[in-house]
Write an enzyme that holds these catalytic residues in place. Structure first.
Site, PDB file in Angstrom:
ATOM      1  N   HIS A 312       0.818  -1.281  -0.074  1.00  0.00           N
ATOM      2  CA  HIS A 312      -0.021   0.161   0.239  1.00  0.00           C
ATOM      3  C   HIS A 312       0.697   1.405   0.048  1.00  0.00           C
ATOM      4  O   HIS A 312       1.781   1.336   0.685  1.00  0.00           O
ATOM      5  CB  HIS A 312      -1.025   0.175   1.285  1.00  0.00           C
ATOM      6  N   ASP A 369      -7.631  -5.475   0.378  1.00  0.00           N
ATOM      7  CA  ASP A 369      -8.415  -6.360  -0.961  1.00  0.00           C
ATOM      8  C   ASP A 369      -7.902  -7.833  -0.768  1.00  0.00           C
ATOM      9  O   ASP A 369      -8.621  -8.871  -1.741  1.00  0.00           O
ATOM     10  CB  ASP A 369      -7.906  -6.004  -2.368  1.00  0.00           C
TER      11      ASP A 369
HETATM   12  N1  CMC Z   1       3.872  -7.540  -4.894  1.00  0.00           N
HETATM   13  C1  CMC Z   1       5.391  -7.426  -5.244  1.00  0.00           C
HETATM   14  N2  CMC Z   1       6.054  -6.492  -5.126  1.00  0.00           N
HETATM   15  C2  CMC Z   1       5.350  -5.272  -4.620  1.00  0.00           C
HETATM   16  C3  CMC Z   1       4.048  -5.055  -4.308  1.00  0.00           C
HETATM   17  C4  CMC Z   1       3.313  -6.363  -4.672  1.00  0.00           C
HETATM   18  N3  CMC Z   1       2.028  -6.583  -4.367  1.00  0.00           N
HETATM   19  N4  CMC Z   1       3.762  -4.014  -3.817  1.00  0.00           N
HETATM   20  C5  CMC Z   1       4.825  -3.190  -3.995  1.00  0.00           C
HETATM   21  N5  CMC Z   1       6.015  -3.999  -4.394  1.00  0.00           N
HETATM   22  C6  CMC Z   1       7.251  -3.585  -4.583  1.00  0.00           C
HETATM   23  C7  CMC Z   1       7.684  -2.909  -5.834  1.00  0.00           C
HETATM   24  O1  CMC Z   1       8.041  -3.816  -6.627  1.00  0.00           O
HETATM   25  C8  CMC Z   1       8.826  -2.110  -5.335  1.00  0.00           C
HETATM   26  O2  CMC Z   1       9.804  -2.620  -5.479  1.00  0.00           O
HETATM   27  P1  CMC Z   1      11.503  -2.201  -5.841  1.00  0.00           P
HETATM   28  O3  CMC Z   1      11.655  -0.948  -4.584  1.00  0.00           O
HETATM   29  O4  CMC Z   1      12.428  -3.091  -5.862  1.00  0.00           O
HETATM   30  O5  CMC Z   1      11.061  -1.695  -7.239  1.00  0.00           O
HETATM   31  C9  CMC Z   1       8.375  -1.803  -4.045  1.00  0.00           C
HETATM   32  O6  CMC Z   1       7.660  -2.711  -3.545  1.00  0.00           O
HETATM   33  C10 CMC Z   1       7.598  -0.363  -3.775  1.00  0.00           C
HETATM   34  O7  CMC Z   1       6.405  -0.499  -4.534  1.00  0.00           O
HETATM   35  P2  CMC Z   1       5.802   0.586  -5.322  1.00  0.00           P
HETATM   36  O8  CMC Z   1       5.021   0.095  -6.741  1.00  0.00           O
HETATM   37  O9  CMC Z   1       6.901   1.786  -5.568  1.00  0.00           O
HETATM   38  O10 CMC Z   1       4.759   1.251  -4.311  1.00  0.00           O
HETATM   39  P3  CMC Z   1       3.310   1.861  -4.675  1.00  0.00           P
HETATM   40  O11 CMC Z   1       3.132   2.875  -3.439  1.00  0.00           O
HETATM   41  O12 CMC Z   1       3.751   2.847  -5.942  1.00  0.00           O
HETATM   42  O13 CMC Z   1       2.219   1.052  -5.027  1.00  0.00           O
HETATM   43  C11 CMC Z   1       0.347  -0.175  -4.618  1.00  0.00           C
HETATM   44  C12 CMC Z   1       1.352   0.751  -4.190  1.00  0.00           C
HETATM   45  C13 CMC Z   1      -0.773  -0.808  -3.814  1.00  0.00           C
HETATM   46  C14 CMC Z   1      -0.116   0.007  -6.131  1.00  0.00           C
HETATM   47  C15 CMC Z   1       1.420  -1.834  -4.738  1.00  0.00           C
HETATM   48  O14 CMC Z   1       1.839  -2.148  -3.426  1.00  0.00           O
HETATM   49  C16 CMC Z   1       0.746  -2.759  -5.700  1.00  0.00           C
HETATM   50  O15 CMC Z   1       0.647  -2.886  -6.892  1.00  0.00           O
HETATM   51  N6  CMC Z   1      -0.081  -3.799  -4.969  1.00  0.00           N
HETATM   52  C17 CMC Z   1      -0.731  -4.819  -5.630  1.00  0.00           C
HETATM   53  C18 CMC Z   1      -1.936  -4.200  -5.984  1.00  0.00           C
HETATM   54  C19 CMC Z   1      -3.175  -4.073  -4.701  1.00  0.00           C
HETATM   55  O16 CMC Z   1      -3.128  -4.869  -3.942  1.00  0.00           O
HETATM   56  N7  CMC Z   1      -3.823  -2.807  -4.868  1.00  0.00           N
HETATM   57  C20 CMC Z   1      -4.762  -2.505  -3.863  1.00  0.00           C
HETATM   58  C21 CMC Z   1      -4.217  -1.632  -2.892  1.00  0.00           C
HETATM   59  S1  CMC Z   1      -5.428  -1.305  -1.562  1.00  0.00           S
HETATM   60  C22 CMC Z   1      -7.013  -0.983  -2.019  1.00  0.00           C
HETATM   61  C23 CMC Z   1      -7.014   0.499  -2.704  1.00  0.00           C
HETATM   62  O17 CMC Z   1      -7.050   1.182  -1.835  1.00  0.00           O
HETATM   63  O18 CMC Z   1      -7.099   0.376  -3.853  1.00  0.00           O
END
Ligand code: CMC
Length: 435
Positions: A312, A369
Site C-alpha cells: 500500500h 483487498d
Molecule cells: N507484489 C510485489 N512487489 C510489490 C508489491 C506487490 N504487491 N507491491 C509493491 N511491491 C514492490 C515494488 O516492486 C517495489 O519494489 P522495488 O523497490 O524493488 O522496485 C516496492 O515494493 C515499492 O512498490 P511501489 O509500486 O513503488 O509502491 P506504490 O506505493 O507505488 O504502490 C500499490 C502501491 C498498492 C500500487 C502496490 O503495492 C501494488 O501494486 N500492490 C498490488 C495491488 C493491490 O493490492 N492494490 C490494492 C491497494 S489497497 C486498495 C485500494 O485502496 O485500492
C-alpha cells in the site's frame, strides 16, 4: 529543526543566491504541509513529484490515516468502532455532513434513501443494451454518467439543494444499479426495491432472488456486507477519490465526477485488486503451484507478477481494514457453512510473504483487498462483481470529498504542471524529406 513562533517548522529554501521562506499549513494530526505555490513566482522553478509520493493536493477534514501504525479514522472516529457499532448509512451521513447523526436525522435520511431506490423503466432499459459479458465496472461507470441525463434538476454543483438531491439519488440508486448489472449478466429479470427493507437487504434481494423464490440470508450475511461497505467508505486522497476531486474542480456535476472515480477504481492496482486477488488464488490452486514457488515469480523483476492484495502506498505496518476483514472472512465462512480452499491458500500465501525478506524490507502487508473477495465469493458474488461492491462502499467518500472540494475557498481548478523533457524547437519536415 528551527521553529517559527506558531510552533511549525521554519522552511527556508536556497535557490542560487536567493533565500525563500515558505509557509507551512498546520495539520491537526499527521504531516504539516509546505505551501509550494510561491515557488514558481519567486524562483521560476516548480516541484516535481510523479505519483504524488510527497504532495498534498488539498487540505481535508474527512479522513485521517497514519500508515506507519495502521490508523484509519473517519471524521475522527476509529474504523474499528465504526465497523463494530455503526451502519453504512450512518457512516455515509458522518462522512458527508461531518458529524454523527441523531436518531431522528438518521431515520429521515434512511426514509429519503428508501424512497429513491427505484429506477424508472427508461433507466432500466440502459442495462438491456449493454452486452451481457460487459465488465460490470464498464456498465457501472456508464450508468452513473447516465444519471446526469436522467436527473437534470440535481446537476448544479454550486446549488446546495441540487447537491443534496444528487447525494441522495446516488446513494439510493447505486445498489439498485449494481444489482441490475448482476442480473443482466445472469440473464434474469430486474426486480424492484421494496419499501421497508434495509439498504443491504434490498440490495441482496434485488441481486440474488430467483424467479418464484424468496431470498433469505442469515444475519451474518448482512452484517458482513454492512461491515465491508463501512470499511471501504473513504480512504482520503487515493487514486479514484483524487480523480473525483480533480473532475469536480472543473465544476463538473457529481455524477460525472463519480463516474470518473469508478473508472480509476477499476484498475487492478486500485479497487480492481480484489478481483485480481481471487483470480491469483484460483490460478495458484488450479495450477497446483506451491506458494513459495509463486513468490519466486513475484520477486523476479523480469516478470510483471505482483502479489495482488499486498502493499500500500500509505500503510507501511498493516492495513487496519485488512485486519478486520481477515477475522470477518473466517467467521462468515464458518457461519455460512462454506469451506473454501482459496481461504487456506490465502493464509499460506500470507504466511510465506510475511516471513520473506523481499516483503519485510519493502514493508508490504496484506491490504483490504486480500481477503474481501473470499467473503464476497462465500456470499455468492462472482469475482467480476467485487470491484462494483468496492464502489458501492466508496460512494459516500467520493461524495463527501467532492462536496468538500466544491465549497473549498482555496480550491482552484486542478491543473498540475509538468517538467517538459521533449524535443526543443524544430521545423516541420515535408513528407518526401523524411527517412
Ligand atoms: N507484489 C510485489 N512487489 C510489490 C508489491 C506487490 N504487491 N507491491 C509493491 N511491491 C514492490 C515494488 O516492486 C517495489 O519494489 P522495488 O523497490 O524493488 O522496485 C516496492 O515494493 C515499492 O512498490 P511501489 O509500486 O513503488 O509502491 P506504490 O506505493 O507505488 O504502490 C500499490 C502501491 C498498492 C500500487 C502496490 O503495492 C501494488 O501494486 N500492490 C498490488 C495491488 C493491490 O493490492 N492494490 C490494492 C491497494 S489497497 C486498495 C485500494 O485502496 O485500492
Amino acid at each position: 529543526m528551527a521553529e517559527a513562533a506558531n510552533g511549525l517548522p521554519r522552511v527556508r529554501l536556497e535557490v542560487a543566491e536567493r533565500q525563500l521562506e515558505l509557509g507551512v499549513e498546520r495539520a491537526t494530526e499527521g504531516n504539516h504541509g509546505i505551501v509550494m505555490a510561491p515557488l514558481l513566482q519567486e524562483t521560476g522553478l516548480i516541484s516535481l513529484d510523479p505519483g504524488f509520493l510527497n504532495t498534498a493536493a488539498c487540505t481535508s477534514e474527512i479522513t485521517y490515516i497514519d500508515g506507519d501504525v495502521g490508523i484509519l479514522r473517519y471524521r475522527g472516529y476509529p474504523i474499528e468502532q465504526l465497523a463494530r457499532d455503526s451502519s453504512f448509512l450512518e457512516v455515509a451521513l458522518l462522512l458527508i455532513r461531518g458529524e454523527l447523526p441523531t436518531a431522528g436525522e438518521l431515520e429521515a435520511f434512511e426514509t429519503r434513501i428508501d424512497k429513491h431506490m427505484y429506477l424508472s423503466d427508461d433507466f432500466r432499459q440502459i442495462f438491456s443494451v449493454m452486452p451481457r459479458r460487459a465488465h460490470p465496472m464498464a456498465t457501472l461507470g456508464a450508468a452513473i454518467n447516465m444519471m446526469a441525463g436522467f436527473y437534470p434538476e440535481s446537476l448544479d454543483p454550486l446549488d446546495p439543494s441540487a447537491v443534496s438531491l444528487a447525494t441522495v439519488l446516488m446513494v439510493a440508486k447505486m445498489p439498485t444499479i449494481i444489482s441490475y448489472i448482476y442480473r443482466r449478466a445472469q440473464g434474469n429479470a430486474l426486480l424492484y426495491p421494496k419499501h421497508g427493507q434495509s439498504y443491504v437487504e434490498n440490495f441482496a434481494r434485488m441481486t440474488f432472488q430467483l424467479p418464484g423464490e424468496q431470498f433469505d440470508a442469515p444475519e451474518v450475511f448482512y452484517h458482513a456486507l454492512e461491515t465491508l461497505l463501512i470499511l471501504h467508505a473513504d480512504h482520503e486522497q487515493n487514486c479514484s477519490t483524487s480523480s473525483v476531486r480533480l473532475i469536480g474542480s472543473a465544476q463538473a456535476n457529481l455524477y460525472m465526477s463519480v463516474s470518473g472515480g469508478v473508472s480509476a477504481l477499476s484498475g487492478p492496482l486500485h479497487g480492481g485488486a480484489n478481483e485480481a486477488v481471487l483470480n491469483m488464488l484460483t490460478y495458484i490452486r488450479d495450477n497446483e503451484i506451491d506458494p513459495k514457488e509463486f513468490m519466486t515469480q513475484v520477486k523476479d523483476k523480469r516478470t510483471s507478477v505482483r502479489l495482488m492484495g499486498f502493499g500500500h502506498r500509505v500503510y507501511k505496518s498493516y492495513d487496519p481494514r485488512a485486519a478486520i476483514v481477515k477475522v470477518e472472512a473466517a467467521a462468515v465462512l464458518e457461519a455460512l457453512g462454506v469451506k473454501d480452499e482459496l481461504l487456506d491458500i490465502a493464509y499460506e500465501v500470507e504466511q510465506v510473504a510475511l516471513s520473506d525478506d523481499y516483503f519485510v524490507e519493502r514493508r508490504l502487508y496484506p491490504n483490504v483487498d486480500f481477503y474481501t473477495g473470499i467473503i464476497y465469493r462465500a456470499m455468492g458474488f462472482p469475482a467480476s462483481m467485487f470491484t462494483p461492491l468496492f464502489a458501492l462502499g466508496r460512494l459516500p467518500g467520493w461524495i463527501a470529498q467532492w462536496r468538500e472540494r466544491i465549497v473549498d475557498p482555496a480550491g482552484k481548478i486542478g491543473r498540475p504542471r509538468q517538467v517538459y523533457t521533449g524535443p526543443g524547437l524544430r521545423d516541420y519536415v515535408p513528407m518526401e524529406q523524411r527517412r
